[in-house]
Design a protein around this motif. Sequence first.
Motif, PDB file in Angstrom:
ATOM      1  N   THR A 283       0.811  -1.240   0.000  1.00  0.00           N
ATOM      2  CA  THR A 283       0.000   0.000   0.000  1.00  0.00           C
ATOM      3  C   THR A 283       0.838   1.281   0.000  1.00  0.00           C
ATOM      4  O   THR A 283       0.290   2.374  -0.050  1.00  0.00           O
ATOM      5  CB  THR A 283      -0.924   0.045   1.241  1.00  0.00           C
ATOM      6  OG1 THR A 283      -0.096  -0.080   2.417  1.00  0.00           O
ATOM      7  CG2 THR A 283      -1.967  -1.052   1.207  1.00  0.00           C
ATOM      8  N   VAL A 284       2.171   1.138   0.091  1.00  0.00           N
ATOM      9  CA  VAL A 284       3.015   2.337   0.261  1.00  0.00           C
ATOM     10  C   VAL A 284       3.851   2.601  -0.998  1.00  0.00           C
ATOM     11  O   VAL A 284       4.413   1.678  -1.594  1.00  0.00           O
ATOM     12  CB  VAL A 284       3.965   2.162   1.477  1.00  0.00           C
ATOM     13  CG1 VAL A 284       4.929   3.337   1.599  1.00  0.00           C
ATOM     14  CG2 VAL A 284       3.179   1.989   2.763  1.00  0.00           C
ATOM     15  N   VAL A 285       3.932   3.881  -1.353  1.00  0.00           N
ATOM     16  CA  VAL A 285       4.825   4.319  -2.439  1.00  0.00           C
ATOM     17  C   VAL A 285       6.090   4.849  -1.762  1.00  0.00           C
ATOM     18  O   VAL A 285       6.018   5.756  -0.935  1.00  0.00           O
ATOM     19  CB  VAL A 285       4.159   5.455  -3.248  1.00  0.00           C
ATOM     20  CG1 VAL A 285       5.104   5.983  -4.319  1.00  0.00           C
ATOM     21  CG2 VAL A 285       2.847   4.986  -3.852  1.00  0.00           C
ATOM     22  N   TYR A 286       7.236   4.268  -2.096  1.00  0.00           N
ATOM     23  CA  TYR A 286       8.512   4.749  -1.539  1.00  0.00           C
ATOM     24  C   TYR A 286       9.144   5.692  -2.563  1.00  0.00           C
ATOM     25  O   TYR A 286       9.183   5.375  -3.769  1.00  0.00           O
ATOM     26  CB  TYR A 286       9.440   3.555  -1.246  1.00  0.00           C
ATOM     27  CG  TYR A 286      10.849   3.958  -0.860  1.00  0.00           C
ATOM     28  CD1 TYR A 286      11.079   4.767   0.244  1.00  0.00           C
ATOM     29  CD2 TYR A 286      11.947   3.543  -1.617  1.00  0.00           C
ATOM     30  CE1 TYR A 286      12.362   5.158   0.602  1.00  0.00           C
ATOM     31  CE2 TYR A 286      13.237   3.918  -1.268  1.00  0.00           C
ATOM     32  CZ  TYR A 286      13.433   4.724  -0.167  1.00  0.00           C
ATOM     33  OH  TYR A 286      14.713   5.115   0.179  1.00  0.00           O
ATOM     34  N   VAL A 287       9.651   6.824  -2.102  1.00  0.00           N
ATOM     35  CA  VAL A 287      10.191   7.840  -3.016  1.00  0.00           C
ATOM     36  C   VAL A 287      11.593   8.242  -2.579  1.00  0.00           C
ATOM     37  O   VAL A 287      11.804   8.654  -1.424  1.00  0.00           O
ATOM     38  CB  VAL A 287       9.324   9.128  -2.981  1.00  0.00           C
ATOM     39  CG1 VAL A 287       9.754  10.094  -4.079  1.00  0.00           C
ATOM     40  CG2 VAL A 287       7.847   8.806  -3.086  1.00  0.00           C
ATOM     41  N   SER A 288      12.559   8.113  -3.479  1.00  0.00           N
ATOM     42  CA  SER A 288      13.901   8.595  -3.154  1.00  0.00           C
ATOM     43  C   SER A 288      14.638   8.959  -4.434  1.00  0.00           C
ATOM     44  O   SER A 288      14.483   8.297  -5.464  1.00  0.00           O
ATOM     45  CB  SER A 288      14.681   7.509  -2.402  1.00  0.00           C
ATOM     46  OG  SER A 288      16.064   7.776  -2.480  1.00  0.00           O
ATOM     47  N   PHE A 289      15.436  10.008  -4.341  1.00  0.00           N
ATOM     48  CA  PHE A 289      16.227  10.466  -5.492  1.00  0.00           C
ATOM     49  C   PHE A 289      17.724  10.319  -5.224  1.00  0.00           C
ATOM     50  O   PHE A 289      18.545  11.051  -5.779  1.00  0.00           O
ATOM     51  CB  PHE A 289      15.854  11.921  -5.838  1.00  0.00           C
ATOM     52  CG  PHE A 289      14.534  12.010  -6.554  1.00  0.00           C
ATOM     53  CD1 PHE A 289      13.350  11.845  -5.859  1.00  0.00           C
ATOM     54  CD2 PHE A 289      14.478  12.197  -7.921  1.00  0.00           C
ATOM     55  CE1 PHE A 289      12.122  11.878  -6.523  1.00  0.00           C
ATOM     56  CE2 PHE A 289      13.268  12.242  -8.598  1.00  0.00           C
ATOM     57  CZ  PHE A 289      12.088  12.082  -7.893  1.00  0.00           C
ATOM     58  N   GLY A 290      18.070   9.370  -4.340  1.00  0.00           N
ATOM     59  CA  GLY A 290      19.481   9.052  -4.129  1.00  0.00           C
ATOM     60  C   GLY A 290      20.227  10.135  -3.378  1.00  0.00           C
ATOM     61  O   GLY A 290      19.632  10.989  -2.702  1.00  0.00           O
ATOM     62  N   SER A 291      21.548  10.140  -3.536  1.00  0.00           N
ATOM     63  CA  SER A 291      22.374  10.977  -2.667  1.00  0.00           C
ATOM     64  C   SER A 291      22.773  12.305  -3.297  1.00  0.00           C
ATOM     65  O   SER A 291      23.341  13.151  -2.627  1.00  0.00           O
ATOM     66  CB  SER A 291      23.643  10.207  -2.289  1.00  0.00           C
ATOM     67  OG  SER A 291      24.412   9.965  -3.442  1.00  0.00           O
ATOM     68  N   MET A 292      22.492  12.508  -4.605  1.00  0.00           N
ATOM     69  CA  MET A 292      23.029  13.714  -5.236  1.00  0.00           C
ATOM     70  C   MET A 292      22.006  14.564  -5.969  1.00  0.00           C
ATOM     71  O   MET A 292      22.172  15.780  -6.051  1.00  0.00           O
ATOM     72  CB  MET A 292      24.106  13.308  -6.253  1.00  0.00           C
ATOM     73  CG  MET A 292      25.359  12.798  -5.613  1.00  0.00           C
ATOM     74  SD  MET A 292      26.688  12.718  -6.805  1.00  0.00           S
ATOM     75  CE  MET A 292      26.464  11.104  -7.430  1.00  0.00           C
ATOM     76  N   ALA A 293      20.983  13.935  -6.551  1.00  0.00           N
ATOM     77  CA  ALA A 293      20.075  14.673  -7.440  1.00  0.00           C
ATOM     78  C   ALA A 293      19.387  15.806  -6.691  1.00  0.00           C
ATOM     79  O   ALA A 293      19.032  15.669  -5.515  1.00  0.00           O
ATOM     80  CB  ALA A 293      19.032  13.725  -8.012  1.00  0.00           C
ATOM     81  N   GLU A 294      19.240  16.937  -7.396  1.00  0.00           N
ATOM     82  CA  GLU A 294      18.551  18.095  -6.802  1.00  0.00           C
ATOM     83  C   GLU A 294      17.390  18.455  -7.709  1.00  0.00           C
ATOM     84  O   GLU A 294      17.586  18.694  -8.899  1.00  0.00           O
ATOM     85  CB  GLU A 294      19.519  19.279  -6.716  1.00  0.00           C
ATOM     86  CG  GLU A 294      20.609  19.024  -5.707  1.00  0.00           C
ATOM     87  CD  GLU A 294      21.671  20.105  -5.702  1.00  0.00           C
ATOM     88  OE1 GLU A 294      21.539  21.098  -6.445  1.00  0.00           O
ATOM     89  OE2 GLU A 294      22.651  19.933  -4.946  1.00  0.00           O
ATOM     90  N   LEU A 295      16.196  18.481  -7.166  1.00  0.00           N
ATOM     91  CA  LEU A 295      15.019  18.854  -7.958  1.00  0.00           C
ATOM     92  C   LEU A 295      14.780  20.358  -7.837  1.00  0.00           C
ATOM     93  O   LEU A 295      15.122  20.948  -6.805  1.00  0.00           O
ATOM     94  CB  LEU A 295      13.786  18.117  -7.434  1.00  0.00           C
ATOM     95  CG  LEU A 295      13.472  16.777  -8.111  1.00  0.00           C
ATOM     96  CD1 LEU A 295      14.566  15.774  -7.814  1.00  0.00           C
ATOM     97  CD2 LEU A 295      12.128  16.227  -7.658  1.00  0.00           C
TER      98      LEU A 295
END
Length: 470
Positions: A283-295
Amino acid sequence: MEKIIMENRGHVLMIPYPAQGHINPCLQFLKRLVSKGLKTTLVTTKFLSKSINKPNLGHNIGLEFISDGFDNGGFAESDSIESYLQRLQTVGSADLTQRIKKLNSSPEVQNPVNCIIYDAFLPWALDVARQFGLVGGSFFTQPCAVNNIYYQFGKGLLKIDDSAVTNNINVKIPGLPIPLQVSDLPSFLCVPGAYPSYLELALNQFVNVGKADWIFINSFDMLEVQVVDWMTKTFSQLRTIGPTIPSMYLDKRIEDDNDYGLNLIKPDSSICINWLNSKANGTVVYVSFGSMAELSKEQMEELAMGLIGSNFYFLWVVRGSEAHKLSGKFLSEIENGNKGLVVKWSPQLEVLSHAAVGCFVTHCGWNSTLEALSLGVPMVGIPQWTDQTTNAKFIADEWRVGIRVKVNDDEKGIWTRKDLEVSIREVMEGDRGKEMKKNSSKWRQLAQQAVGIGGSSDRNLDEFVANLIC
Ligand code: UDX
C-alpha cells in the motif's frame, strides 16, 4: 550458509569515487571478496571520514583515508568539478602511494597489498598500482549498456550533433538490445555542452582501461547479456560481478550483511520501519532520489502534490539540503493526516524489502535500480541526469519492471502532478503494474542465481581470487 574462509591469501585495496552511490557497491564487492578468503581495505577521503556514521564493515575490511586536497569541505570546497578531479588525482595519488608503502611495511598487516581495484572514474589509480607492480582492476559502477555508449562515443563511433538532439532521433547502438532515442542517452550526451567536465570524467574511464588486468561491472550476465557479450569482444578481461546487494537480501552468504555498512547520512531507520509496519501489504509508495540529485522547487511541489493526489501512503526521502523546497501547505497536509512520512535518509534496502512497499518512485540511479530489481519492487522512473536517463529506458522497455513518468517535451522535460499520479496508479493497481510485478520476481530470481554459489557473478569472483593468489 557457506562457511567464511578465515585464511588470508591476498590483499585488495579498493578506492571508490568519494560518493555514497560509489562507496556502496565497492564495499559490498569487498565483502564478497572477504567471503572468499581475501583481506581487503577500503580507501576513502579524509573529508568523508567526518560524515561516516558507525561503519559496519565486518571482518577483514580495513578502512584508510587519503586526502583529496579538500579536507575541510570535499567537493563543495572546490571551485568546480574540474578543479576537484585534478586535486583528487594529484594529492590523492601521492597520498595513496604513501598509504600503500605504510601498509606494506607495517608489522601488523600480515598480507601486503597485492591488488588495487579502483573506481573507473579514477583511472590514475592504475598508475599507482603499476608503480608497485600490483595487479590493477577497474570497477565500473554503472551498467554495461551505459559504459558501451560512452565507449562508442569516445571512439567517435556515435555522433550526436545539435540537430540529432533537436529532433530527438533514434540511434541504433551496436551491442544494445533496444534502439534508443537521443533523450534516452546519458544526460552528458543528450544535452551537449551542458556538462563538459562530467562528460570528460565519463569518457576518461576508458583512457587506460585496456591496460587494466580486470574490468569489473556492477551488473549480471542475464540482465545485460547482449551488451556484455559485445563489450567482452573488445575487453576480454571484462567480468560482471553484480548485483552488489548485501547478501541477506540475495543469497545469505555473509552473516549480518543486511546493509552496505557505510552511511554518510544517518538513516531514520526505526521511524521508517515502525511506520511501514503499521501499513498493509503493497500500500506504500517509496520515493527517493538518491544521494546527489537536486530537484527544482517547482518539481518538488509537483512531486508533493502528485503524491497527495495519488492517495496512497508514501514514504519520501528528502535530504536535509533539499528540505527547504517543501512547501508549508504540503507539510501541514502531511502533519494533519497519516498518509505520508518524510525522512532525511532511509535504510533503503530494508524499506524496499518491506512487504508494505508497493512501488518505488526513483531517479533511476544504478544502485537504486539494481536494488529494486533484485528485491522485486516495480518502479516509477523520474531520471534526473548522468546514467539515469538510460537506466529509465531499460527499466521500462527492456526489463519491463517500471515506467518512466511522461515529460512535456515543450517544457524542457517538466512533468506535472497529474503525470505522476497516473504513473503511480498504473504501477500500484493497473494491469501493467501486475505484469511488472511478475517480471520483477523473475529478475529477482535471476539476480539471486547470479550471485549464488556457481552463478555467473560468483564464478567471475572465484576466477579473480584464484588468479590473485596463484
Ligand atoms: C550516483 C548515480 O546516480 C548513479 O546512477 C551512479 O551509478 C552512482 O552514483 P546516487 O545518485 O546516489 O548515485 O544514486 P544510487 O545509485 O541509487 O545510489 C544511492 C545509494 O544510496 C543506494 O545504494 C541506496 O540504497 C542508498 N540510499 C538512498 C539509502 O541508503 N537511503 C536513502 O534514503 C537513499
